[in-house]
Design an enzyme around this catalytic site. Sequence first.
Site: not given
Length: 246
Positions: A154, A158
């Site tokens: 993640y 991001k």
Amino acid sequence: MRGLNGKVILVTGGAQGIGKATALRLAEENAVLVVGDRNIEGADAVAAEIRESGGSARSVQLDVSSKQSWQDAAARITEDHGGLDGLVNNAGVTRDKSLLKMAEEDWDIVIDVNLKGAWLGCQAIVPLMIGRNGCSIVNLSSESRWGAFGQSNYSSAKAGLVGLTRTVAFEQARNGIRVNAIAPGTTMTPMVEAVPDDVRKGWLDNIPLRREAQPAEIAAAVAFLLSEDASYITAQILGVNGGSAL
Ligand code: NAI
């Protein structure tokens, strides 16, 4: 906010959480909403809620990780609206595990939805924006872009969104399309409600405002970046994080 009245805006992952709050806020600003989600029942319900309050909204089935799905959605939006003024690349998933426990599938799905999904979205939607005035894209990055325990997948996605946001902003400035990202801190949505309470309490120590964000507070920042009030803002990553020093 200036300049959202009548603007046609697609919010991905609009069935719940930050996406739903963003769709509702943009509808309050009299934008015309396209609520996209792989969960079509949820997207239908949000679009219906907007129409019941006097706004304008349609739903569209969209799996952001699929190029075909984006092409279908773009064709549908062109048929219904003739183009698009705003895109919010909000759909996201988490599959948290520490590095040695993380399966390859956990890496792939998180990168495919959070990062490739936004790239595919920009590719499919920019052609619908060229030639219109005041178009804007907002991507949902995260505080986790700096690295976060259990989130190698993640965090990478991001952080990747920062590069994507700035690159598309540089390339599309000539077409008058502004591209920015919001980097929310912890926000109370179903994604976060799944995190154990003791872990969440630990996070609060690092937030000067000593509370998590509400989805509407992230939605307000997204609406600002899409609006004409942000007409000279592009290639920026706006932290909406209660002052977190991360
Ligand atoms: P959520 O889990 O509540 O909602 C995500 C939505 O995306 C759901 O409606 C889901 O059906 C949809 N979705 C998932 N995969 C999809 C796909 N392949 N195609 C289309 N739709 C798909 O998430 P939340 O919390 O509202 O997060 C929204 C965005 O904000 C995400 O990008 C997330 O990474 C980001 N974010 C969230 C934070 C938080 O604390 N909640 C903090 C920082 C960033």
